[in-house]
Design a protein around this motif. Structure first.
Motif, PDB file in Angstrom:
ATOM      1  N   UNK A 178       6.619   8.988   1.491  1.00 30.14           N
ATOM      2  CA  UNK A 178       5.937   9.244   2.550  1.00 30.14           C
ATOM      3  C   UNK A 178       4.788  10.364   2.312  1.00 30.14           C
ATOM      4  N   UNK A 179       5.714  11.545   1.560  1.00 27.06           N
ATOM      5  CA  UNK A 179       4.458  12.654   1.251  1.00 27.06           C
ATOM      6  C   UNK A 179       3.383  12.184   0.328  1.00 27.06           C
ATOM      7  N   UNK A 180       3.523  11.050  -0.331  1.00 27.80           N
ATOM      8  CA  UNK A 180       2.485  10.910  -1.487  1.00 27.80           C
ATOM      9  C   UNK A 180       1.553  10.019  -0.938  1.00 27.80           C
ATOM     10  N   UNK A 181       2.151   9.056   0.004  1.00 25.75           N
ATOM     11  CA  UNK A 181       1.310   7.608   0.320  1.00 25.75           C
ATOM     12  C   UNK A 181       0.825   7.759   1.816  1.00 25.75           C
ATOM     13  N   UNK A 182       1.373   8.437   2.643  1.00 25.42           N
ATOM     14  CA  UNK A 182       1.060   8.283   4.019  1.00 25.42           C
ATOM     15  C   UNK A 182      -0.496   8.780   4.526  1.00 25.42           C
ATOM     16  N   UNK A 231      -4.676  13.524   1.376  1.00 25.97           N
ATOM     17  CA  UNK A 231      -4.961  12.443   0.661  1.00 25.97           C
ATOM     18  C   UNK A 231      -4.566  12.843  -0.811  1.00 25.97           C
ATOM     19  N   UNK A 232      -4.710  14.034  -1.167  1.00 27.01           N
ATOM     20  CA  UNK A 232      -4.567  14.539  -2.419  1.00 27.01           C
ATOM     21  C   UNK A 232      -3.281  13.967  -3.107  1.00 27.01           C
ATOM     22  N   UNK A 233      -2.037  14.073  -2.559  1.00 20.59           N
ATOM     23  CA  UNK A 233      -0.722  13.785  -3.094  1.00 20.59           C
ATOM     24  C   UNK A 233      -0.814  12.369  -3.682  1.00 20.59           C
ATOM     25  N   UNK A 265       4.809   2.912  10.131  1.00 17.30           N
ATOM     26  CA  UNK A 265       4.246   3.416  11.188  1.00 17.30           C
ATOM     27  C   UNK A 265       3.814   4.962  11.102  1.00 17.30           C
ATOM     28  N   UNK A 266       4.187   5.723  10.186  1.00 13.43           N
ATOM     29  CA  UNK A 266       3.732   6.933   9.924  1.00 13.43           C
ATOM     30  C   UNK A 266       2.156   7.124   9.874  1.00 13.43           C
TER      31      UNK A 266
END
Length: 323
Positions: free
Chosen positions: A192-196, A138-140, A112-113
């Motif tokens: 979550x930090x890398x792909x959301x 997007x960068x991560x 959902x994020x």
């Protein structure tokens, strides 16, 4: 009367055969007329045939006691022995629990994020801020898994940034990488930090396709932002969301091996050992090729069944599915 019926039936069959031939002929004509497009597809088709379909014949070693010197055909047949060994092993329950729990948590928070983020970004009026935020989130995605795992070890070590903040606030340092209960929060949080941000792109593309006239009509009818999000934006991305949900559930047992393996330590192994890492260790490190193939095949069958069930359910409820 019977003769007339037979003649009519023969005429119907003849017309159907001719229609089938015409359909096949028209398909080949369309292919020849658009052969350039099919040439673009050729490398992808060759890739899947060579690296995905041809290797599938090797799955037979899951039912054999594979000996490299004898080859696949020469190795003795053992049937379901490796599957029974896995089901009866003391690790089976824990492996299933760890894999399913980690996959469900990742799906629960990770699905959902991106939708929420895309809806929020779509409401930004200033294009400059919108592009800046998109670039930042997007960068991560472009950070490799190895580098990400190294960052986690650095930030969450005994003297890392996280413990420095905890000590500064008057707390006691926590050895995050040595505690089994912290593996899942670190794995899910870093994912979550890398792909959301990257996962939100497809929803932003769908929202960009919504005609401004629809929003203008909604505003004229007295709809505020929440009403437009609920009745215009969400229905626009719902078909894509359903398809991505089906794919996510169908891939639920294939949770990322690389990061789980890199974040494993002897102390957090009780919650960090999942089926993909177990297959790697037994298959490559311990050279139990047939047993590892059986475990991998079991994992793949579960994914296939889940994919079929979720796709069928989604198609009945929303009318959207993969097939």
């Amino acid at each position: 009367m019977k003769i007339e019926q037979k003649l009519q039936l023969g005429e119907v069959l003849r017309l159907k055969l001719e229609a089938g031939k015409q359909t096949r002929t028209s398909k080949w004509k369309r292919i020849l007329q658009n052969y350039e497009l099919y040439l673009f597809l050729l490398p992808t088709i060759v890739y899947f045939i060579v690296f995905h379909y041809i290797p599938m014949q090797g799955v037979i070693i899951a039912f054999k006691d594979f000996v490299p010197t004898l080859g696949i055909n020469g190795s003795p047949w053992v049937g379901l022995e490796h599957f029974e060994r896995f089901f009866n092993s003391f690790q089976f329950a824990k492996l299933m629990e760890n894999t399913i729990t980690l996959s469900l948590l990742q799906l629960l928070f990770g699905f959902p994020l991106p939708i929420i983020l895309a809806l929020m970004l779509n409401q930004l009026a200033q294009e400059r801020y919108k592009r800046f935020i998109q670039t930042v989130i997007y960068a991560p995605h472009f950070i490799s898994v190895v580098v990400l795992a190294g960052m986690i070890f650095v930030f969450f070590s005994n003297k890392g940034l996280a413990n420095s903040i905890i000590v500064l606030l008057g707390g006691d340092p926590i050895n995050f990488m040595a505690k089994a209960e912290w593996f899942q929060p670190l794995y899910i949080g870093s994912g979550l930090w890398q792909e959301t941000g990257w996962a939100a792109i497809i929803y932003l593309a769908a929202l960009a396709g919504v005609s401004p006239e629809v929003h203008e009509a909604a505003i004229m009818d007295g709809a505020n932002k929440w009403h437009r999000i609920l009745h215009v934006d969400i229905p626009a991305i719902l078909p894509i969301a359903v398809i991505l949900l089906v794919l996510s559930v169908g891939n639920i047992m294939n949770i990322g091996f690389e990061k789980a393996f890199l974040l494993q330590t002897p102390l957090n192994a009780p919650s960090a050992e999942i089926i993909p890492t177990y297959v790697y260790k037994t298959g490559l490190q311990q050279a139990q090729y047939s047993f590892a193939a059986a475990v991998g095949l079991f994992n793949a069958v579960i994914n296939l069944v889940l994919l079929w069930l979720v796709n069928r359910t989604a198609k009945r409820i929303s009318g959207n599915g993969l097939w």
